[in-house]
Design a protein around this motif. Structure first.
Motif, PDB file in Angstrom:
ATOM      1  N   LEU A 124      42.908 -35.561  -7.150  1.00 12.30           N
ATOM      2  CA  LEU A 124      43.359 -35.538  -5.758  1.00 12.30           C
ATOM      3  C   LEU A 124      42.600 -34.525  -4.902  1.00 12.30           C
ATOM      4  O   LEU A 124      42.573 -34.644  -3.681  1.00 12.30           O
ATOM      5  N   THR A 125      41.950 -33.564  -5.547  1.00 15.26           N
ATOM      6  CA  THR A 125      41.214 -32.583  -4.737  1.00 15.26           C
ATOM      7  C   THR A 125      40.063 -33.241  -4.001  1.00 15.26           C
ATOM      8  O   THR A 125      39.550 -32.709  -3.021  1.00 15.26           O
ATOM      9  N   LEU A 126      39.656 -34.450  -4.502  1.00 10.19           N
ATOM     10  CA  LEU A 126      38.561 -35.149  -3.817  1.00 10.19           C
ATOM     11  C   LEU A 126      39.016 -35.706  -2.475  1.00 10.19           C
ATOM     12  O   LEU A 126      38.210 -36.055  -1.632  1.00 10.19           O
ATOM     13  N   LEU A 127      40.336 -35.830  -2.298  1.00  6.12           N
ATOM     14  CA  LEU A 127      40.851 -36.340  -1.015  1.00  6.12           C
ATOM     15  C   LEU A 127      41.210 -35.167  -0.097  1.00  6.12           C
ATOM     16  O   LEU A 127      42.248 -35.177   0.557  1.00  6.12           O
ATOM     17  N   ASP A 128      40.331 -34.173  -0.036  1.00  2.00           N
ATOM     18  CA  ASP A 128      40.662 -32.969   0.733  1.00  2.00           C
ATOM     19  C   ASP A 128      40.704 -33.207   2.242  1.00  2.00           C
ATOM     20  O   ASP A 128      41.199 -32.386   2.988  1.00  2.00           O
TER      21      ASP A 128
END
Lengths: 256, 250
Positions: A4-8
């Motif tokens: 989910l960190t890629l959807l910052d």
């Protein structure tokens, strides 16, 4: 698995939904009845783009030539299928579309890599291939449709030429030319006016992502030139292959 | 069959059947056209007249061993050469963009041959057109002129036979008579063999040496037009001329 960190940037994405909400309100107010479809479209775009984002992340990280080729094949197959659907009415439409798009896209991408314009890495080839194949698909649909319309509307002219001893190719030549023109015109026109009317997507994206305008402009030039080449190659193949669906080796016009 | 071969027919058609899109449009057609003869093909619309004509220059492919041009199976001939030998004029005229001369030079031009202006004038004269017409834009002609230009264009490849698919049905009576006169004259001067499709029994009487009547894809009647069209004759052709055959069609 999903990181989910890629959807910052998610908060920004969610904020932009305000505009969709606005559109939905207008649609309801004016009774356009598009709210439901809009909702579906927004949801699909979110899911599809998120998935492709993750997929590209993995693919770029792996950077395996075989994976790249596999992806290019899938892209080409989807484009061929779509264009073949549009080309219905031309005998063997899917085959004409498949061969034309493969020919145009493969030759264009091959030249770009061969001449050192792009490296054969996933990060460079896949986005470029997306543009080339997508553009080839549109050109192919346009050319096939125009060819079919011309042949249909010009049966008398074509048969008159055949009756005078013209080969199928001689009889179809004026219409082949028109079909090819109609396929190439959009990209030639948009290349003529590029930068004057709108900044193309690739360039806009690069600038937004922080690249310098000159970097973005140079890439855009490459993109436009390659799309012209791809359009010509795909269009030529599509015009050539589809005229051969309408005229037999014995120089007869096929009934369809 | 031996009869026909002894008579040296220009065209001999033997037992020709043809299906188009699953429908039988010609059934066991046998007929012949002698050299220099004008044969009329009469019949109601949809009777197969045009289909038969189109087989003769292979715009529609006929089965092998059914159509013979001077004794040779046409399916074995080079199709482009066949079409130069057997000219065709359609009911609706399609002239190509350009001048009248461009149109007349089209056939020879396909093989890289140029046509001299004297030759253009000769071809125009054969079609009873004045030499000044050569430079005229092909889209600025009257119906009768356009049909004559189409005729001259066909003659440019020196055919020995012509297939005419209702060549006058779009023309007014005066233009019709003039085109008929031109064609009769061409038969005399060039010895052209002519197969002439028409739905008009009176035209067949005026131009044809012999007539075949086609009904439902079959040859229903054959003979000299005067004989077939005599009002008191028992021939189907007379019934057709009297408008009494159409009812049986539907």
């Amino acid at each position: 698995m999903i990181d989910l960190t890629l959807l910052d940037q998610l908060p920004r994405v969610l904020m932009s939904l305000v505009l969709v909400l606005l559109a939905a309100l207008i649609s309801r107010w004016q009774q356009v009845d598009l709210e439901k479809q809009m909702l579906v479209a927004v949801a699909r775009a979110f899911v599809q783009l998120t998935l492709i984002g993750y997929a590209l992340n993995i693919i770029f990280a792996a950077d395996n030539p075989l994976t790249i080729l596999l992806i290019l094949s899938v892209m080409t197959a989807i484009a061929s299928y779509t264009s073949g659907q549009r080309g219905k009415g031309t005998p063997q439409a899917w085959r004409v579309a498949g061969l034309s798009i493969t020919f145009g896209a493969a030759l264009t991408l091959g030249l770009l890599v061969g001449l050192g314009v792009f490296d054969f890495t996933a990060q460079q080839i896949i986005p470029i291939a997306g543009m080339v194949i997508g553009n080839s698909m549109n050109v192919c649909s346009l050319v096939m449709r125009r060819m079919r319309e011309e042949v249909n509307g010009r049966r008398l002219e074509i048969e008159t030429a055949l009756a005078l001893g013209a080969t199928g190719r001689q009889a179809a030549r004026p219409y082949l030319k028109m079909a090819l023109q109609s396929g190439m015109m959009p990209i030639v026109d948009s290349t003529k006016t590029v930068g004057l009317i709108q900044l193309p997507g690739a360039m806009t994206g690069m600038i937004l992502a922080g690249a310098s305008p000159m970097e973005a402009v140079q890439l855009q030039m490459i993109v436009m030139y390659m799309l012209i080449g791809a359009a010509a190659l795909t269009g030529l193949a599509a015009a050539w292959l589809s005229y051969r669906q309408f005229l037999t080796p014995d120089h007869q016009l096929v009934e369809f | 069959m031996s009869d026909q071969l002894n008579g040296r027919p220009h065209f001999a058609i033997q037992n020709l059947s043809l299906s188009r899109q699953g429908k039988l449009v010609l059934q066991e057609i046998s007929c012949h056209v002698a050299s220099g003869e004008i044969v009329g093909l009469l019949g109601p619309s949809g009777s197969g007249k045009s289909s038969l004509l189109r087989c003769l220059n292979r715009l529609t492919p006929p089965p092998p061993q059914t159509i013979f041009l001077e004794g040779q199976d046409i399916t074995g001939l080079d199709v482009l050469r066949l079409r130069r030998q057997v000219g065709m004029v359609f009911q609706r005229v399609a002239l190509f963009p350009g001048t009248v001369a461009d149109n007349i030079a089209y056939g020879p031009g396909l093989r890289g041959e140029t046509v001299s202006s004297a030759e253009i004038e000769r071809l125009l004269a054969l079609a009873d057109l004045p030499p000044e017409l050569a430079g005229r834009d092909s889209q600025e002609l009257s119906g009768g002129q356009a049909q004559r230009v189409a005729l001259a264009r066909s003659l440019a490849t020196s055919p020995s036979a012509m297939l005419l698919d209702e060549p006058t049905s779009a023309l007014d009576p005066a233009a019709t008579r003039n085109v008929e006169a031109t064609l009769l004259k061409l038969r005399q001067s060039l010895g052209l063999t002519i197969l002439w499709v028409t739905h008009d029994p009176e035209q067949a009487r005026r131009v044809a040496d012999r007539v075949y009547l086609l009904v439902d894809g079959r040859i229903a009647d054959e003979g000299e037009p005067e004989e077939l069209l005599r009002a008191d004759s028992q021939h189907l052709t007379a019934l057709f001329a009297a408008g009494e055959l159409g009812g049986r069609q539907t």
